[in-house]
Motif scaffolding. Structure first.
Motif, mmCIF file in Angstrom:
data_model
loop_
_atom_site.group_PDB
_atom_site.id
_atom_site.type_symbol
_atom_site.label_atom_id
_atom_site.label_comp_id
_atom_site.label_asym_id
_atom_site.label_seq_id
_atom_site.Cartn_x
_atom_site.Cartn_y
_atom_site.Cartn_z
ATOM 1 N N LEU A 196 -6.107 74.623 65.874
ATOM 2 C CA LEU A 196 -7.482 74.116 65.909
ATOM 3 C C LEU A 196 -7.600 72.601 66.070
ATOM 4 C CD1 LEU A 196 -8.615 76.541 63.190
ATOM 5 C CD2 LEU A 196 -9.755 76.352 65.376
ATOM 6 N N GLY A 197 -6.492 71.888 65.955
ATOM 7 C CA GLY A 197 -6.523 70.447 66.154
ATOM 8 C C GLY A 197 -7.022 69.643 64.975
ATOM 9 N N ILE A 198 -7.023 70.224 63.785
ATOM 10 C CA ILE A 198 -7.423 69.469 62.596
ATOM 11 C C ILE A 198 -6.249 68.590 62.182
ATOM 12 C CG2 ILE A 198 -8.121 69.595 60.179
ATOM 13 C CD1 ILE A 198 -9.374 72.344 60.838
ATOM 14 N N SER A 199 -6.482 67.301 62.103
ATOM 15 C CA SER A 199 -5.440 66.357 61.729
ATOM 16 C C SER A 199 -5.443 66.193 60.214
ATOM 17 C CB SER A 199 -5.682 65.020 62.416
ATOM 18 O OG SER A 199 -4.674 64.122 62.072
ATOM 19 N N TYR A 200 -4.325 66.539 59.587
ATOM 20 C CA TYR A 200 -4.196 66.427 58.130
ATOM 21 C C TYR A 200 -3.523 65.091 57.812
ATOM 22 C CZ TYR A 200 -5.739 71.190 57.972
ATOM 23 O OH TYR A 200 -6.501 72.330 58.107
ATOM 24 N N GLU A 201 -4.313 64.145 57.337
ATOM 25 C CA GLU A 201 -3.834 62.791 57.073
ATOM 26 C C GLU A 201 -2.786 62.779 55.970
ATOM 27 O OE1 GLU A 201 -7.630 61.055 56.207
ATOM 28 O OE2 GLU A 201 -7.873 60.390 58.279
ATOM 29 N N ASN A 202 -1.749 61.989 56.175
ATOM 30 C CA ASN A 202 -0.626 61.824 55.250
ATOM 31 C C ASN A 202 0.267 63.058 55.135
ATOM 32 O OD1 ASN A 202 -1.271 59.138 54.600
ATOM 33 N ND2 ASN A 202 -2.834 59.870 53.187
ATOM 34 N N HIS A 203 0.162 63.973 56.079
ATOM 35 C CA HIS A 203 1.092 65.109 56.115
ATOM 36 C C HIS A 203 2.443 64.571 56.582
ATOM 37 C CE1 HIS A 203 3.033 68.844 57.306
ATOM 38 N NE2 HIS A 203 2.112 69.477 56.603
ATOM 39 N N ILE A 240 3.640 73.856 65.698
ATOM 40 C CA ILE A 240 4.581 74.776 65.064
ATOM 41 C C ILE A 240 4.679 76.100 65.837
ATOM 42 C CG2 ILE A 240 2.843 75.725 63.505
ATOM 43 C CD1 ILE A 240 4.970 75.829 61.333
ATOM 44 N N LEU A 241 3.624 76.471 66.550
ATOM 45 C CA LEU A 241 3.606 77.724 67.299
ATOM 46 C C LEU A 241 3.591 77.507 68.815
ATOM 47 C CD1 LEU A 241 0.976 79.603 65.111
ATOM 48 C CD2 LEU A 241 3.444 79.904 65.071
ATOM 49 N N MET A 242 2.841 76.528 69.253
ATOM 50 C CA MET A 242 2.702 76.264 70.686
ATOM 51 C C MET A 242 3.751 75.240 71.127
ATOM 52 S SD MET A 242 0.225 78.283 71.167
ATOM 53 C CE MET A 242 -0.274 77.975 72.842
ATOM 54 N N PRO A 243 4.113 75.245 72.424
ATOM 55 C CA PRO A 243 5.053 74.225 72.910
ATOM 56 C C PRO A 243 4.459 72.834 72.757
ATOM 57 C CG PRO A 243 4.643 75.933 74.577
ATOM 58 C CD PRO A 243 3.703 76.192 73.449
ATOM 59 N N LYS A 244 5.324 71.832 72.628
ATOM 60 C CA LYS A 244 4.869 70.450 72.464
ATOM 61 C C LYS A 244 3.973 70.004 73.613
ATOM 62 C CE LYS A 244 8.945 69.014 69.937
ATOM 63 N NZ LYS A 244 10.142 68.173 69.946
ATOM 64 N N SER A 245 4.205 70.537 74.793
ATOM 65 C CA SER A 245 3.456 70.122 75.980
ATOM 66 C C SER A 245 2.101 70.834 76.122
ATOM 67 C CB SER A 245 4.290 70.381 77.236
ATOM 68 O OG SER A 245 4.591 71.768 77.331
ATOM 69 N N TRP A 246 1.783 71.749 75.205
ATOM 70 C CA TRP A 246 0.547 72.529 75.309
ATOM 71 C C TRP A 246 -0.667 71.617 75.184
ATOM 72 C CZ3 TRP A 246 0.518 77.480 76.750
ATOM 73 C CH2 TRP A 246 -0.716 78.148 76.740
ATOM 74 N N ILE A 247 -1.641 71.838 76.038
ATOM 75 C CA ILE A 247 -2.859 71.036 76.013
ATOM 76 C C ILE A 247 -3.982 71.863 75.403
ATOM 77 C CG2 ILE A 247 -4.570 69.842 77.424
ATOM 78 C CD1 ILE A 247 -2.297 69.342 79.450
ATOM 79 N N GLY A 248 -4.640 71.307 74.401
ATOM 80 C CA GLY A 248 -5.781 71.972 73.789
ATOM 81 C C GLY A 248 -5.438 72.700 72.504
ATOM 82 N N TRP A 249 -6.472 73.338 71.954
ATOM 83 C CA TRP A 249 -6.385 74.004 70.655
ATOM 84 C C TRP A 249 -6.853 75.442 70.825
ATOM 85 C CZ3 TRP A 249 -3.713 70.410 68.505
ATOM 86 C CH2 TRP A 249 -3.970 69.070 68.803
ATOM 87 N N PRO A 250 -5.916 76.410 70.921
ATOM 88 C CA PRO A 250 -6.231 77.781 71.329
ATOM 89 C C PRO A 250 -7.240 78.556 70.489
ATOM 90 C CG PRO A 250 -3.876 77.396 71.369
ATOM 91 C CD PRO A 250 -4.493 76.189 70.757
ATOM 92 N N LEU A 251 -7.422 78.233 69.213
ATOM 93 C CA LEU A 251 -8.354 79.015 68.398
ATOM 94 C C LEU A 251 -9.755 78.428 68.323
ATOM 95 C CD1 LEU A 251 -6.189 80.390 65.460
ATOM 96 C CD2 LEU A 251 -6.872 81.494 67.580
ATOM 97 N N ARG A 252 -9.996 77.356 69.037
ATOM 98 C CA ARG A 252 -11.361 76.834 69.097
ATOM 99 C C ARG A 252 -12.190 77.738 69.988
ATOM 100 N NH1 ARG A 252 -11.618 70.255 69.254
ATOM 101 N NH2 ARG A 252 -10.395 69.905 67.373
ATOM 102 N N LYS A 253 -13.428 77.950 69.600
ATOM 103 C CA LYS A 253 -14.293 78.871 70.336
ATOM 104 C C LYS A 253 -14.653 78.372 71.729
ATOM 105 C CE LYS A 253 -16.051 81.148 66.287
ATOM 106 N NZ LYS A 253 -17.161 81.467 65.422
ATOM 107 N N ASP A 254 -14.523 77.075 71.965
ATOM 108 C CA ASP A 254 -14.827 76.545 73.293
ATOM 109 C C ASP A 254 -13.555 76.310 74.121
ATOM 110 O OD1 ASP A 254 -13.823 74.439 71.849
ATOM 111 O OD2 ASP A 254 -15.519 73.096 72.197
ATOM 112 N N TYR A 255 -12.427 76.841 73.682
ATOM 113 C CA TYR A 255 -11.160 76.671 74.385
ATOM 114 C C TYR A 255 -11.155 77.509 75.653
ATOM 115 C CZ TYR A 255 -6.146 76.907 75.335
ATOM 116 O OH TYR A 255 -4.912 76.843 75.926
ATOM 117 N N THR A 256 -10.706 76.912 76.732
ATOM 118 C CA THR A 256 -10.560 77.623 77.997
ATOM 119 C C THR A 256 -9.076 77.827 78.247
ATOM 120 O OG1 THR A 256 -12.536 76.539 78.835
ATOM 121 C CG2 THR A 256 -11.093 77.574 80.453
ATOM 122 N N ALA A 257 -8.657 79.064 78.342
ATOM 123 C CA ALA A 257 -7.250 79.369 78.552
ATOM 124 C C ALA A 257 -6.819 78.901 79.941
ATOM 125 C CB ALA A 257 -7.006 80.869 78.412
ATOM 126 N N PRO A 258 -5.618 78.338 80.049
ATOM 127 C CA PRO A 258 -5.136 77.904 81.364
ATOM 128 C C PRO A 258 -4.899 79.109 82.269
ATOM 129 C CG PRO A 258 -3.411 77.689 79.722
ATOM 130 C CD PRO A 258 -4.657 78.074 78.994
#
Length: 158
Positions: free
Chosen positions: A118-125, A131-149
């Protein structure tokens, strides 16, 4: 209707919003992101010594993102431990929530998954990365406005 924990937080001047109770009778509270870390420490000291789960969801397309924490008091000889659900909402444009890894270590991979999906940044983590998607993945797959490539990388199965 306020629960026992909500009354206690009000008595001690801690800002929150009671969201009532879920179907199991578990009290649900809303905490502002800027207050979350200090309230998390207070809840730990109060007795909520176990983080059952942390998850996140997209409230609505273009709306807020929510990080949800289920906390429990674990005590020897107690059959029915006290539980609470905490919801922390963050704006979609810059979703930043303090990490509670330093309070409950079990938040480590759970917050990383919420960041990855979802792209939530947890400060001081200590190690916030995908952890699941490749490092090169663009976007946040579980956001409701996400458009799949319109492409999918074929990878070896081994």
């Amino acid at each position: 209707m306020q629960g026992r924990l909500s009354v206690w937080l009000v008595k001690h001047g801690l800002v929150h919003r009671s969201l009532g109770f879920d179907y199991q009778g578990i009290e649900t509270l809303q905490i502002k992101p800027e207050d979350w870390h200090s309230i998390a420490v207070i809840l730990y000291v109060y007795g909520y010594n176990y983080l059952c789960s942390q998850c996140a969801y997209d409230v609505a397309p273009g709306g807020l993102l929510a990080s949800v924490y289920h906390l429990t008091t674990i005590e020897y000889g107690v059959d029915q431990p006290e539980e609470v659900c905490i919801k922390v909402f963050a704006p979609r444009s810059n979703p930043r929530i303090p990490s509670i890894f330093w309070v409950w270590k079990s938040a480590n991979f759970q917050e990383r998954e919420s960041y990855d999906m979802l792209g939530i940044s947890y400060e001081n983590h200590p190690r916030l990365k995908r952890i699941l998607m490749p490092k090169s993945w663009i976007g946040w797959p579980l956001r409701k406005d996400y458009t799949a490539p319109n492409f999918y990388e074929i990878q070896d199965a081994h």
